[in-house]
Design a protein around this motif. Sequence first.
Motif, short mmCIF file in Angstrom:
data_model
loop_
_atom_site.label_atom_id
_atom_site.label_comp_id
_atom_site.label_asym_id
_atom_site.label_seq_id
_atom_site.Cartn_x
_atom_site.Cartn_y
_atom_site.Cartn_z
N SER A 6 -23.42 -9.33 18.29
CA SER A 6 -23.91 -10.59 18.86
C SER A 6 -25.22 -10.33 19.62
O SER A 6 -25.50 -9.19 20.03
N GLY B 201 -34.10 -14.94 19.52
CA GLY B 201 -32.93 -14.89 18.65
C GLY B 201 -32.44 -16.22 18.14
O GLY B 201 -31.28 -16.37 17.79
N SER C 230 -37.44 -10.08 10.34
CA SER C 230 -36.52 -10.95 9.61
C SER C 230 -35.06 -10.71 9.96
O SER C 230 -34.17 -11.25 9.31
N THR D 52 -34.00 -7.28 10.80
CA THR D 52 -33.76 -5.89 10.42
C THR D 52 -32.75 -5.19 11.33
O THR D 52 -31.78 -4.59 10.86
P1 A3P Z 1 -37.22 -13.29 17.81
O1 A3P Z 1 -38.48 -12.52 18.06
O2 A3P Z 1 -37.45 -14.63 17.15
O3 A3P Z 1 -36.37 -13.40 19.05
P2 A3P Z 1 -36.48 -7.37 13.42
O4 A3P Z 1 -35.24 -6.65 13.82
O5 A3P Z 1 -36.63 -7.53 11.94
O6 A3P Z 1 -37.68 -6.78 14.08
O7 A3P Z 1 -36.34 -8.87 13.92
C1 A3P Z 1 -36.33 -9.15 15.28
C2 A3P Z 1 -35.83 -10.57 15.48
O8 A3P Z 1 -34.40 -10.58 15.28
C3 A3P Z 1 -36.08 -11.07 16.90
O9 A3P Z 1 -36.34 -12.46 16.77
C4 A3P Z 1 -34.73 -10.79 17.56
O10 A3P Z 1 -34.49 -11.58 18.71
C5 A3P Z 1 -33.79 -11.15 16.42
N1 A3P Z 1 -32.44 -10.57 16.61
C6 A3P Z 1 -32.12 -9.29 16.80
N2 A3P Z 1 -30.79 -9.16 16.98
C7 A3P Z 1 -30.27 -10.41 16.91
C8 A3P Z 1 -28.95 -10.94 17.03
N3 A3P Z 1 -27.90 -10.16 17.26
N4 A3P Z 1 -28.79 -12.28 16.90
C9 A3P Z 1 -29.86 -13.09 16.67
N5 A3P Z 1 -31.13 -12.64 16.54
C10 A3P Z 1 -31.32 -11.31 16.66
#
Ligand code: A3P
Length: 251
Positions: free
Chosen positions: A219, A250, A45, A47
Amino acid sequence: MGTEYITYKGMLFPRLDYSPETISYLQSEFQVRDDDVFNVTYPKSGTNWMLEILSLIRCDGDPSWARSVLNWDRAPWIESNNGQEAALKYPPPRLLSSHMPLQFFPRSFQGSRAKVIYTLRSPKDVVTSYYHFTHIMHAFKDHGPLDAFLQDFLSGNVPYGSWFDHVAGWLGLRGQDNFFYITYEELQQDLRGSVQRISRFLGKELSEQQISSVVENASFQTMRRNKMCNFSEVPDEFMDHSKGQLLRKGH
Ligand code: A3P
Protein backbone atom coordinates in the motif's frame (compact mmCIF):
# COMPACT_ATOMS: atom_id res chain seq x y z
CA MET A 1 26.73 16.48 -11.19
CA GLY A 2 25.69 14.08 -13.95
CA THR A 3 22.99 16.30 -15.33
CA GLU A 4 23.63 15.70 -18.99
CA TYR A 5 22.47 12.80 -21.07
CA ILE A 6 24.08 10.27 -23.34
CA THR A 7 22.54 9.25 -26.64
CA TYR A 8 22.34 5.62 -27.67
CA LYS A 9 20.96 4.90 -31.14
CA GLY A 10 19.04 8.17 -31.06
CA MET A 11 17.58 7.74 -27.56
CA LEU A 12 18.50 9.73 -24.46
CA PHE A 13 19.68 8.03 -21.28
CA PRO A 14 21.01 9.52 -18.05
CA ARG A 15 24.79 9.88 -18.04
CA LEU A 16 24.96 9.08 -14.34
CA ASP A 17 25.52 5.31 -14.06
CA TYR A 18 24.77 4.60 -17.76
CA SER A 19 27.07 4.01 -20.70
CA PRO A 20 26.69 3.03 -24.36
CA GLU A 21 28.84 -0.05 -23.65
CA THR A 22 26.50 -1.29 -20.89
CA ILE A 23 23.41 -0.67 -23.01
CA SER A 24 24.97 -2.32 -26.03
CA TYR A 25 26.04 -5.34 -23.94
CA LEU A 26 22.50 -5.58 -22.62
CA GLN A 27 21.04 -5.67 -26.08
CA SER A 28 23.37 -8.10 -27.74
CA GLU A 29 25.12 -10.18 -25.09
CA PHE A 30 23.09 -10.26 -21.88
CA GLN A 31 21.77 -13.80 -21.45
CA VAL A 32 18.15 -13.98 -20.40
CA ARG A 33 17.26 -17.10 -18.41
CA ASP A 34 13.96 -18.93 -18.67
CA ASP A 35 13.38 -18.40 -14.95
CA ASP A 36 13.95 -14.62 -15.07
CA VAL A 37 11.08 -12.32 -14.11
CA PHE A 38 11.29 -8.77 -15.48
CA ASN A 39 9.52 -5.73 -14.06
CA VAL A 40 9.32 -3.44 -17.10
CA THR A 41 7.91 0.09 -17.29
CA TYR A 42 8.31 3.47 -18.87
CA PRO A 43 9.62 5.76 -16.05
CA LYS A 44 7.09 6.93 -13.46
CA SER A 45 4.49 4.32 -14.35
CA GLY A 46 4.51 2.44 -11.04
CA THR A 47 7.84 0.62 -11.34
CA ASN A 48 8.63 0.63 -7.64
CA TRP A 49 5.08 -0.28 -6.73
CA MET A 50 5.16 -3.32 -9.00
CA LEU A 51 8.61 -4.21 -7.71
CA GLU A 52 7.19 -4.29 -4.19
CA ILE A 53 4.24 -6.43 -5.30
CA LEU A 54 6.56 -8.87 -7.10
CA SER A 55 8.93 -9.04 -4.12
CA LEU A 56 6.06 -9.83 -1.78
CA ILE A 57 4.50 -12.42 -4.11
CA ARG A 58 7.91 -14.08 -4.43
CA CYS A 59 7.99 -14.47 -0.63
CA ASP A 60 4.37 -15.68 -0.35
CA GLY A 61 3.35 -12.41 1.29
CA ASP A 62 6.11 -12.48 3.92
CA PRO A 63 7.40 -8.87 4.10
CA SER A 64 10.83 -9.69 5.63
CA TRP A 65 12.72 -9.48 2.31
CA ALA A 66 10.97 -6.25 1.28
CA ARG A 67 11.72 -4.75 4.69
CA SER A 68 15.36 -5.73 4.87
CA VAL A 69 16.80 -5.49 1.34
CA LEU A 70 16.88 -2.32 -0.77
CA ASN A 71 14.55 -2.57 -3.74
CA TRP A 72 17.26 -1.93 -6.33
CA ASP A 73 19.13 -4.92 -4.90
CA ARG A 74 16.01 -7.08 -4.95
CA ALA A 75 15.48 -6.32 -8.65
CA PRO A 76 18.55 -4.67 -10.22
CA TRP A 77 18.30 -2.33 -13.25
CA ILE A 78 19.69 -4.29 -16.14
CA GLU A 79 20.57 -1.17 -18.18
CA SER A 80 22.53 0.82 -15.60
CA ASN A 81 26.22 0.12 -14.97
CA ASN A 82 25.80 -0.84 -11.32
CA GLY A 83 22.51 -2.62 -11.92
CA GLN A 84 23.82 -4.75 -14.75
CA GLU A 85 26.80 -5.80 -12.67
CA ALA A 86 24.42 -6.87 -9.90
CA ALA A 87 22.12 -8.66 -12.38
CA LEU A 88 25.03 -10.69 -13.71
CA LYS A 89 25.88 -11.85 -10.18
CA TYR A 90 22.28 -12.45 -9.10
CA PRO A 91 21.64 -16.08 -8.14
CA PRO A 92 18.66 -17.43 -10.11
CA PRO A 93 15.73 -17.15 -10.19
CA ARG A 94 16.32 -13.47 -10.86
CA LEU A 95 13.93 -10.59 -10.36
CA LEU A 96 15.07 -7.76 -12.63
CA SER A 97 13.90 -4.26 -13.51
CA SER A 98 14.05 -2.31 -16.73
CA HIS A 99 12.80 0.85 -18.38
CA MET A 100 14.11 -0.29 -21.74
CA PRO A 101 11.95 0.04 -24.82
CA LEU A 102 11.45 -3.33 -26.49
CA GLN A 103 13.94 -2.62 -29.28
CA PHE A 104 16.81 -2.29 -26.76
CA PHE A 105 15.77 -5.18 -24.54
CA PRO A 106 18.12 -8.21 -24.56
CA ARG A 107 17.80 -10.07 -27.86
CA SER A 108 18.05 -13.33 -25.94
CA PHE A 109 14.59 -12.60 -24.51
CA GLN A 110 13.18 -13.64 -27.87
CA GLY A 111 12.27 -17.27 -27.76
CA SER A 112 12.97 -17.53 -24.02
CA ARG A 113 10.36 -18.38 -21.40
CA ALA A 114 11.38 -15.49 -19.14
CA LYS A 115 8.37 -13.56 -17.89
CA VAL A 116 7.76 -9.85 -18.37
CA ILE A 117 5.29 -7.86 -16.30
CA TYR A 118 4.71 -4.55 -18.05
CA THR A 119 3.02 -1.78 -16.08
CA LEU A 120 1.73 1.29 -17.86
CA ARG A 121 0.12 4.46 -16.59
CA SER A 122 -1.92 7.28 -18.03
CA PRO A 123 0.57 9.56 -19.85
CA LYS A 124 -1.00 12.60 -18.21
CA ASP A 125 0.07 11.35 -14.79
CA VAL A 126 3.38 10.05 -16.10
CA VAL A 127 4.28 13.54 -17.35
CA THR A 128 3.52 15.17 -14.01
CA SER A 129 5.32 12.52 -12.02
CA TYR A 130 8.30 12.55 -14.42
CA TYR A 131 8.53 16.35 -14.31
CA HIS A 132 8.77 16.33 -10.51
CA PHE A 133 11.24 13.46 -10.59
CA THR A 134 13.63 15.41 -12.85
CA HIS A 135 14.00 17.92 -10.02
CA ILE A 136 14.77 15.32 -7.38
CA MET A 137 17.18 13.02 -9.18
CA HIS A 138 20.57 14.27 -10.34
CA ALA A 139 20.45 11.93 -13.33
CA PHE A 140 18.09 14.34 -15.07
CA LYS A 141 18.77 17.75 -16.49
CA ASP A 142 16.46 20.67 -15.86
CA HIS A 143 14.08 20.66 -18.82
CA GLY A 144 12.62 24.04 -17.82
CA PRO A 145 9.02 24.69 -16.80
CA LEU A 146 6.29 22.06 -17.10
CA ASP A 147 5.17 23.13 -20.59
CA ALA A 148 8.75 22.81 -21.88
CA PHE A 149 9.05 19.39 -20.26
CA LEU A 150 5.74 18.42 -21.85
CA GLN A 151 7.10 19.34 -25.29
CA ASP A 152 10.19 17.21 -24.67
CA PHE A 153 8.00 14.36 -23.41
CA LEU A 154 5.72 14.50 -26.45
CA SER A 155 8.64 14.49 -28.85
CA GLY A 156 10.44 11.70 -26.99
CA ASN A 157 13.24 14.07 -26.04
CA VAL A 158 13.53 12.69 -22.50
CA PRO A 159 15.44 9.68 -21.13
CA TYR A 160 13.94 6.42 -22.41
CA GLY A 161 12.36 8.24 -25.32
CA SER A 162 8.75 8.42 -26.31
CA TRP A 163 6.07 7.05 -23.96
CA PHE A 164 3.94 6.31 -27.01
CA ASP A 165 6.62 4.22 -28.74
CA HIS A 166 7.50 2.46 -25.48
CA VAL A 167 3.93 1.40 -24.82
CA ALA A 168 3.19 0.51 -28.44
CA GLY A 169 6.36 -1.57 -28.65
CA TRP A 170 5.75 -3.60 -25.51
CA LEU A 171 2.03 -4.02 -26.05
CA GLY A 172 2.93 -5.61 -29.37
CA LEU A 173 3.71 -8.70 -27.24
CA ARG A 174 0.08 -8.99 -26.09
CA GLY A 175 -1.11 -12.55 -26.36
CA GLN A 176 2.36 -14.02 -25.78
CA ASP A 177 2.26 -16.52 -22.85
CA ASN A 178 5.22 -15.00 -21.04
CA PHE A 179 3.98 -11.40 -21.30
CA PHE A 180 1.57 -9.80 -18.82
CA TYR A 181 0.51 -6.17 -18.78
CA ILE A 182 -1.46 -4.16 -16.29
CA THR A 183 -2.14 -0.49 -15.69
CA TYR A 184 -1.25 1.61 -12.66
CA GLU A 185 -4.92 2.58 -12.59
CA GLU A 186 -5.98 -1.07 -12.30
CA LEU A 187 -3.60 -1.49 -9.37
CA GLN A 188 -5.23 1.53 -7.74
CA GLN A 189 -8.79 0.40 -8.37
CA ASP A 190 -8.37 -3.23 -7.38
CA LEU A 191 -5.02 -4.05 -5.83
CA ARG A 192 -6.22 -7.37 -4.44
CA GLY A 193 -7.63 -8.58 -7.76
CA SER A 194 -4.47 -7.36 -9.51
CA VAL A 195 -2.24 -9.25 -7.08
CA GLN A 196 -4.27 -12.40 -7.74
CA ARG A 197 -3.87 -12.00 -11.50
CA ILE A 198 -0.13 -11.31 -11.24
CA SER A 199 0.38 -14.31 -8.93
CA ARG A 200 -1.50 -16.56 -11.33
CA PHE A 201 0.67 -15.34 -14.20
CA LEU A 202 3.75 -16.18 -12.14
CA GLY A 203 2.38 -19.64 -11.39
CA LYS A 204 2.00 -18.89 -7.67
CA GLU A 205 -1.06 -19.94 -5.72
CA LEU A 206 -1.28 -17.65 -2.70
CA SER A 207 -3.77 -18.09 0.13
CA GLU A 208 -6.26 -15.34 0.96
CA GLN A 209 -4.12 -14.41 3.94
CA GLN A 210 -0.94 -14.23 1.88
CA ILE A 211 -2.66 -12.03 -0.68
CA SER A 212 -3.86 -9.74 2.11
CA SER A 213 -0.29 -9.39 3.29
CA VAL A 214 0.90 -8.46 -0.22
CA VAL A 215 -1.87 -5.87 -0.49
CA GLU A 216 -1.13 -4.39 2.93
CA ASN A 217 2.63 -4.23 2.45
CA ALA A 218 2.38 -2.77 -1.06
CA SER A 219 0.00 0.00 0.00
CA PHE A 220 1.07 3.60 -0.52
CA GLN A 221 1.21 4.23 3.23
CA THR A 222 3.28 1.15 4.05
CA MET A 223 5.66 1.75 1.16
CA ARG A 224 6.10 5.36 2.17
CA ARG A 225 7.31 4.19 5.58
CA ASN A 226 9.55 1.42 4.26
CA LYS A 227 13.11 2.73 3.88
CA MET A 228 13.94 -0.19 1.61
CA CYS A 229 11.61 1.08 -1.10
CA ASN A 230 10.85 4.76 -0.43
CA PHE A 231 14.20 6.00 -1.85
CA SER A 232 15.23 7.60 1.45
CA GLU A 233 18.37 5.44 1.26
CA VAL A 234 19.35 6.66 -2.22
CA PRO A 235 22.79 8.29 -1.80
CA ASP A 236 22.96 12.10 -2.06
CA GLU A 237 25.13 11.63 -5.14
CA PHE A 238 21.97 10.50 -6.98
CA MET A 239 19.14 12.33 -5.24
CA ASP A 240 18.40 15.68 -3.62
CA HIS A 241 16.27 14.58 -0.70
CA SER A 242 15.37 18.16 0.18
CA LYS A 243 13.44 18.53 -3.10
CA GLY A 244 10.90 15.73 -2.71
CA GLN A 245 10.33 12.01 -2.45
CA LEU A 246 9.51 9.05 -4.67
CA LEU A 247 6.11 8.38 -3.17
CA ARG A 248 4.87 11.84 -3.95
CA LYS A 249 1.12 11.70 -4.44
CA GLY A 250 0.19 8.25 -5.63
CA HIS A 251 -3.14 9.10 -7.24
P1 A3P B 1 3.45 10.25 -8.28
O1 A3P B 1 4.72 10.98 -8.59
O2 A3P B 1 2.30 10.62 -9.18
O3 A3P B 1 3.08 10.35 -6.82
P2 A3P B 1 8.00 4.85 -10.50
O4 A3P B 1 8.13 3.87 -9.40
O5 A3P B 1 7.80 4.23 -11.84
O6 A3P B 1 9.12 5.83 -10.47
O7 A3P B 1 6.65 5.65 -10.28
C1 A3P B 1 6.51 6.50 -9.19
C2 A3P B 1 5.05 6.83 -9.01
O8 A3P B 1 4.38 5.69 -8.44
C3 A3P B 1 4.84 7.99 -8.05
O9 A3P B 1 3.71 8.70 -8.54
C4 A3P B 1 4.54 7.26 -6.74
O10 A3P B 1 3.83 8.04 -5.80
C5 A3P B 1 3.70 6.10 -7.27
N1 A3P B 1 3.63 4.98 -6.31
C6 A3P B 1 4.64 4.31 -5.76
N2 A3P B 1 4.19 3.39 -4.89
C7 A3P B 1 2.83 3.49 -4.91
C8 A3P B 1 1.77 2.82 -4.21
N3 A3P B 1 2.03 1.86 -3.33
N4 A3P B 1 0.50 3.20 -4.48
C9 A3P B 1 0.24 4.18 -5.37
N5 A3P B 1 1.20 4.85 -6.05
C10 A3P B 1 2.48 4.50 -5.82
